[in-house]
Scaffold this motif. Sequence first.
Motif, short mmCIF file in Angstrom:
data_model
loop_
_atom_site.label_atom_id
_atom_site.label_comp_id
_atom_site.label_asym_id
_atom_site.label_seq_id
_atom_site.Cartn_x
_atom_site.Cartn_y
_atom_site.Cartn_z
N MET A 21 1.24 -2.18 2.47
CA MET A 21 0.60 -0.75 2.24
C MET A 21 1.39 0.05 1.05
O MET A 21 0.43 0.51 0.39
CB MET A 21 0.87 0.06 3.50
N ASN A 22 2.57 -0.13 0.90
CA ASN A 22 3.14 0.73 0.01
C ASN A 22 2.69 -0.02 -1.46
O ASN A 22 2.45 1.18 -2.28
CB ASN A 22 4.81 0.52 -0.01
N ASP A 23 2.44 -1.20 -1.54
CA ASP A 23 2.15 -1.75 -2.94
C ASP A 23 0.66 -1.14 -3.18
O ASP A 23 0.25 -0.73 -4.27
CB ASP A 23 2.40 -3.27 -2.85
N ARG A 24 -0.11 -1.20 -2.08
CA ARG A 24 -1.51 -0.68 -2.24
C ARG A 24 -1.69 0.66 -2.68
O ARG A 24 -2.38 0.92 -3.55
CB ARG A 24 -2.23 -1.01 -0.98
N ILE A 25 -0.84 1.76 -2.03
CA ILE A 25 -1.06 3.04 -2.40
C ILE A 25 -0.62 3.14 -3.87
O ILE A 25 -1.11 3.81 -4.55
CB ILE A 25 -0.52 4.03 -1.58
N LYS A 26 0.56 2.48 -4.37
CA LYS A 26 0.99 2.63 -5.47
C LYS A 26 -0.11 1.97 -6.62
O LYS A 26 -0.18 2.74 -7.57
CB LYS A 26 2.28 1.95 -5.73
N ALA A 27 -0.61 0.97 -6.23
CA ALA A 27 -1.49 0.33 -7.22
C ALA A 27 -2.76 1.26 -7.47
O ALA A 27 -3.40 1.55 -8.56
CB ALA A 27 -2.07 -0.97 -6.69
N LEU A 28 -3.22 1.79 -6.39
CA LEU A 28 -4.45 2.81 -6.39
C LEU A 28 -4.26 3.83 -7.31
O LEU A 28 -4.90 4.35 -7.96
CB LEU A 28 -4.77 3.12 -4.87
N ARG A 29 -2.91 4.45 -7.10
CA ARG A 29 -2.47 5.55 -7.99
C ARG A 29 -2.45 5.31 -9.39
O ARG A 29 -2.77 5.91 -10.24
CB ARG A 29 -1.16 6.19 -7.55
N ASP A 73 8.99 8.29 -1.51
CA ASP A 73 9.58 7.51 -0.29
C ASP A 73 8.34 6.66 0.52
O ASP A 73 8.52 5.86 1.12
CB ASP A 73 10.24 8.39 0.43
N TYR A 74 7.23 7.31 0.46
CA TYR A 74 5.95 6.79 0.87
C TYR A 74 5.79 5.40 0.26
O TYR A 74 5.73 4.46 0.69
CB TYR A 74 4.78 7.56 0.71
N GLU A 75 5.51 5.65 -1.27
CA GLU A 75 5.41 4.24 -2.07
C GLU A 75 6.49 3.24 -1.71
O GLU A 75 6.08 1.91 -2.03
CB GLU A 75 5.35 4.49 -3.62
N ARG A 76 7.82 3.60 -1.46
CA ARG A 76 8.92 2.70 -1.40
C ARG A 76 9.22 2.26 -0.03
O ARG A 76 9.86 1.30 0.00
CB ARG A 76 10.14 3.31 -1.94
N GLY A 77 8.24 2.72 0.88
CA GLY A 77 8.49 2.36 2.25
C GLY A 77 9.62 2.92 2.99
O GLY A 77 9.96 2.49 3.99
N ASN A 78 10.24 3.94 2.34
CA ASN A 78 11.43 4.67 3.02
C ASN A 78 11.05 5.44 4.03
O ASN A 78 11.85 5.90 5.00
CB ASN A 78 12.06 5.28 2.10
#
Length: 73
Positions: free
Chosen positions: A1-9, A32-37
């Motif tokens: 999920m983290n990689d997906r929201i980063k890629a969309l951004r 922290d959302y994007e890194r999964g923290n």
Amino acid sequence: MNDRIKALREDRDLTQGQLAALLCVHQTTYSDYERGNLNIPVAVLKQLAVFYGTSIDYLVELTDEPAPYPRKK
């Protein structure tokens, strides 16, 4: 999920700060959302899905189909 929201951004050439402002969270929280923290709250997932024109299932990698589901009337 983290990689997906980063890629969309990144596909939309947005900064973490811009997305954080849209979501009314601090930039470090969004980071922290994007890194999964941090777990992303459902309300934030809904905002992201609407903003990106996709489904929560796509964001959390339950499907590879980015098209959103039909909306309720």
